[in-house]
Design a protein around this motif. Structure first.
Motif, PDB file in Angstrom:
ATOM      1  N   SER A 197       0.820  -1.219   0.000  1.00 18.61           N
ATOM      2  CA  SER A 197       0.000   0.000   0.000  1.00 18.61           C
ATOM      3  C   SER A 197       0.851   1.265   0.000  1.00 18.61           C
ATOM      4  N   TYR A 198       2.161   1.100   0.089  1.00 15.90           N
ATOM      5  CA  TYR A 198       3.081   2.248   0.093  1.00 15.90           C
ATOM      6  C   TYR A 198       3.863   2.280  -1.224  1.00 15.90           C
ATOM      7  N   ASP A 199       3.913   3.464  -1.816  1.00 17.25           N
ATOM      8  CA  ASP A 199       4.663   3.598  -3.065  1.00 17.25           C
ATOM      9  C   ASP A 199       5.682   4.733  -3.040  1.00 17.25           C
ATOM     10  N   LYS A 200       5.821   5.385  -1.897  1.00 18.46           N
ATOM     11  CA  LYS A 200       6.787   6.481  -1.748  1.00 18.46           C
ATOM     12  C   LYS A 200       7.567   6.295  -0.454  1.00 18.46           C
ATOM     13  N   VAL A 201       8.743   6.885  -0.390  1.00 16.24           N
ATOM     14  CA  VAL A 201       9.582   6.765   0.802  1.00 16.24           C
ATOM     15  C   VAL A 201      10.330   8.065   1.064  1.00 16.24           C
ATOM     16  N   MET A 202      10.476   8.390   2.333  1.00 14.11           N
ATOM     17  CA  MET A 202      11.354   9.464   2.803  1.00 14.11           C
ATOM     18  C   MET A 202      12.491   8.818   3.576  1.00 14.11           C
ATOM     19  N   LEU A 203      13.717   9.232   3.317  1.00 14.33           N
ATOM     20  CA  LEU A 203      14.861   8.692   4.045  1.00 14.33           C
ATOM     21  C   LEU A 203      15.530   9.811   4.822  1.00 14.33           C
ATOM     22  N   ASP A 204      15.501   9.707   6.150  1.00 15.58           N
ATOM     23  CA  ASP A 204      16.142  10.711   6.996  1.00 15.58           C
ATOM     24  C   ASP A 204      17.660  10.627   6.878  1.00 15.58           C
ATOM     25  N   PRO A 205      18.369  11.699   7.200  1.00 13.36           N
ATOM     26  CA  PRO A 205      19.829  11.607   7.309  1.00 13.36           C
ATOM     27  C   PRO A 205      20.219  10.540   8.331  1.00 13.36           C
ATOM     28  N   LEU A 208      19.481   4.751  -0.016  1.00 10.41           N
ATOM     29  CA  LEU A 208      18.668   5.550  -0.924  1.00 10.41           C
ATOM     30  C   LEU A 208      18.635   4.910  -2.307  1.00 10.41           C
ATOM     31  N   GLU A 209      19.777   4.440  -2.751  1.00 11.03           N
ATOM     32  CA  GLU A 209      19.854   3.776  -4.051  1.00 11.03           C
ATOM     33  C   GLU A 209      18.955   2.546  -4.097  1.00 11.03           C
ATOM     34  N   SER A 210      19.003   1.725  -3.050  1.00 12.06           N
ATOM     35  CA  SER A 210      18.180   0.517  -3.027  1.00 12.06           C
ATOM     36  C   SER A 210      16.697   0.832  -2.893  1.00 12.06           C
ATOM     37  N   LEU A 211      16.357   1.759  -2.016  1.00 11.24           N
ATOM     38  CA  LEU A 211      14.944   2.102  -1.815  1.00 11.24           C
ATOM     39  C   LEU A 211      14.318   2.666  -3.086  1.00 11.24           C
ATOM     40  N   SER A 212      15.116   3.356  -3.887  1.00 13.44           N
ATOM     41  CA  SER A 212      14.582   3.965  -5.105  1.00 13.44           C
ATOM     42  C   SER A 212      14.211   2.936  -6.162  1.00 13.44           C
ATOM     43  N   THR A 213      14.660   1.689  -5.984  1.00 18.49           N
ATOM     44  CA  THR A 213      14.244   0.635  -6.915  1.00 18.49           C
ATOM     45  C   THR A 213      12.841   0.134  -6.606  1.00 18.49           C
ATOM     46  N   ARG A 214      12.326   0.491  -5.446  1.00  7.79           N
ATOM     47  CA  ARG A 214      10.998   0.031  -5.027  1.00  7.79           C
ATOM     48  C   ARG A 214      10.001   1.181  -4.827  1.00  7.79           C
ATOM     49  N   PHE A 215      10.508   2.339  -4.421  1.00  7.18           N
ATOM     50  CA  PHE A 215       9.647   3.470  -4.093  1.00  7.18           C
ATOM     51  C   PHE A 215      10.066   4.727  -4.861  1.00  7.18           C
ATOM     52  N   ALA A 216       9.118   5.647  -4.989  1.00  2.12           N
ATOM     53  CA  ALA A 216       9.469   7.001  -5.411  1.00  2.12           C
ATOM     54  C   ALA A 216      10.002   7.730  -4.176  1.00  2.12           C
ATOM     55  N   VAL A 217      11.172   8.328  -4.284  1.00  2.00           N
ATOM     56  CA  VAL A 217      11.784   9.022  -3.152  1.00  2.00           C
ATOM     57  C   VAL A 217      11.236  10.448  -3.090  1.00  2.00           C
ATOM     58  N   VAL A 218      10.690  10.830  -1.940  1.00  2.51           N
ATOM     59  CA  VAL A 218      10.097  12.154  -1.763  1.00  2.51           C
ATOM     60  C   VAL A 218      10.742  12.853  -0.578  1.00  2.51           C
ATOM     61  N   GLY A 219      10.512  14.162  -0.481  1.00  4.34           N
ATOM     62  CA  GLY A 219      11.136  14.936   0.586  1.00  4.34           C
ATOM     63  C   GLY A 219      10.175  15.437   1.638  1.00  4.34           C
ATOM     64  N   GLN A 220       8.897  15.092   1.528  1.00  2.00           N
ATOM     65  CA  GLN A 220       7.924  15.537   2.514  1.00  2.00           C
ATOM     66  C   GLN A 220       6.838  14.485   2.695  1.00  2.00           C
ATOM     67  N   ARG A 221       6.096  14.619   3.795  1.00  2.00           N
ATOM     68  CA  ARG A 221       5.065  13.641   4.110  1.00  2.00           C
ATOM     69  C   ARG A 221       3.932  13.710   3.095  1.00  2.00           C
ATOM     70  N   GLN A 222       3.544  12.556   2.611  1.00  2.00           N
ATOM     71  CA  GLN A 222       2.444  12.426   1.666  1.00  2.00           C
ATOM     72  C   GLN A 222       1.692  11.147   1.990  1.00  2.00           C
ATOM     73  N   PRO A 223       0.481  10.993   1.473  1.00  2.00           N
ATOM     74  CA  PRO A 223      -0.210   9.711   1.655  1.00  2.00           C
ATOM     75  C   PRO A 223       0.607   8.571   1.047  1.00  2.00           C
ATOM     76  N   ASN A 224       0.448   7.403   1.626  1.00  2.00           N
ATOM     77  CA  ASN A 224       1.106   6.186   1.117  1.00  2.00           C
ATOM     78  C   ASN A 224       2.627   6.316   1.075  1.00  2.00           C
ATOM     79  N   THR A 225       3.169   6.976   2.110  1.00  5.24           N
ATOM     80  CA  THR A 225       4.606   7.206   2.177  1.00  5.24           C
ATOM     81  C   THR A 225       5.199   6.601   3.441  1.00  5.24           C
ATOM     82  N   LEU A 226       6.307   5.914   3.284  1.00  9.13           N
ATOM     83  CA  LEU A 226       7.077   5.409   4.417  1.00  9.13           C
ATOM     84  C   LEU A 226       8.169   6.407   4.772  1.00  9.13           C
ATOM     85  N   ARG A 227       8.476   6.466   6.054  1.00 12.03           N
ATOM     86  CA  ARG A 227       9.631   7.237   6.509  1.00 12.03           C
ATOM     87  C   ARG A 227      10.624   6.255   7.116  1.00 12.03           C
ATOM     88  N   VAL A 228      11.846   6.277   6.628  1.00 10.86           N
ATOM     89  CA  VAL A 228      12.877   5.345   7.104  1.00 10.86           C
ATOM     90  C   VAL A 228      13.943   6.128   7.865  1.00 10.86           C
TER      91      VAL A 228
END
Length: 220
Positions: free
Chosen positions: A62-70, A101-121
């Protein structure tokens, strides 16, 4: 008693095998990470790579986006960096963020802010062990080292005199901040990965590579 020169390297490595535990560390449930009180011993993991875990019921599809913290460098008293320099910690943290970040981008769209259907790692680098110079590489070619590393390969264990990396992963639902998954991980290269034995941080970086790919596999 003096041994022939041809046997001295073998004997030295046999001795090294006996004390190889001095080059390894066992991860702990780091007391100062945000998810510490959620983490519990992971009885389903016999490898020791993920000794502590928290997991909720989640449909990762159900998640298609990801945010990756420093990446955070852990400063708690129970850190496991030994005498590693601050420069090396910073280098590993930077490599970790780039590789995850490289690996996560193969599965999710990488975003910089909170959105629906987004994981924060959130990644916390909690420890690392450097390779033992010269001997770590030599042990891949010496008879005694080959025997030890062969056994460790069969066990999915650590190679002789090889480094490793330790870290915590926390995965949250970005809009709500709810913790979905957290775990402590220890990663290291295959004992026969000669390239990962050359250079102080090479094994830790190879461990990061494995950990990044493992996380993405978990989130599919």
């Amino acid at each position: 008693m003096r041994f022939p020169i041809r046997h001295r390297g073998v004997l030295a490595l046999l001795w090294s095998s006996a004390v190889a535990g001095c080059n390894t560390v066992t991860p702990v449930a780091y007391s100062e990470v945000a998810s510490a009180h959620y983490l519990a011993p992971n009885t389903s993991d016999s490898s020791g790579r993920v000794p502590y875990r928290y997991a909720s019921s989640v449909d990762w599809r159900s998640y298609d986006k990801v945010m990756l913290d420093p990446v955070v460098i852990y400063r708690g008293r129970d850190h496991q960096f030994g005498d590693m320099s601050e420069q090396d910690k910073v280098k590993l943290a930077a490599y970790m963020r780039s590789r995850f970040l490289e690996s996560l981008s193969t599965r999710f769209a990488v975003v910089g802010q909170r959105q629906p259907n987004t994981l924060r790692v959130r990644l916390t680098l909690t420890g690392a062990v450097t390779n033992t110079p010269v001997l770590g590489t030599m042990s891949r070619f010496d008879l005694a080292g080959a025997v030890y590393n062969g056994v460790q390969t069969a066990r999915d264990g650590e190679g002789l005199l090889t480094g490793s990396v330790l870290y915590v992963v926390e995965v949250l639902d970005a809009p709500s901040g709810r913790l979905l998954s957290a775990f402590v991980s220890k990663q290291y290269p295959s004992p026969y990965d000669v390239k990962a034995s050359v250079g102080a941080l090479a094994a830790a970086e190879a461990g990061i590579d494995k950990g990044a790919d493992a996380l993405v596999a978990q989130l599919r």
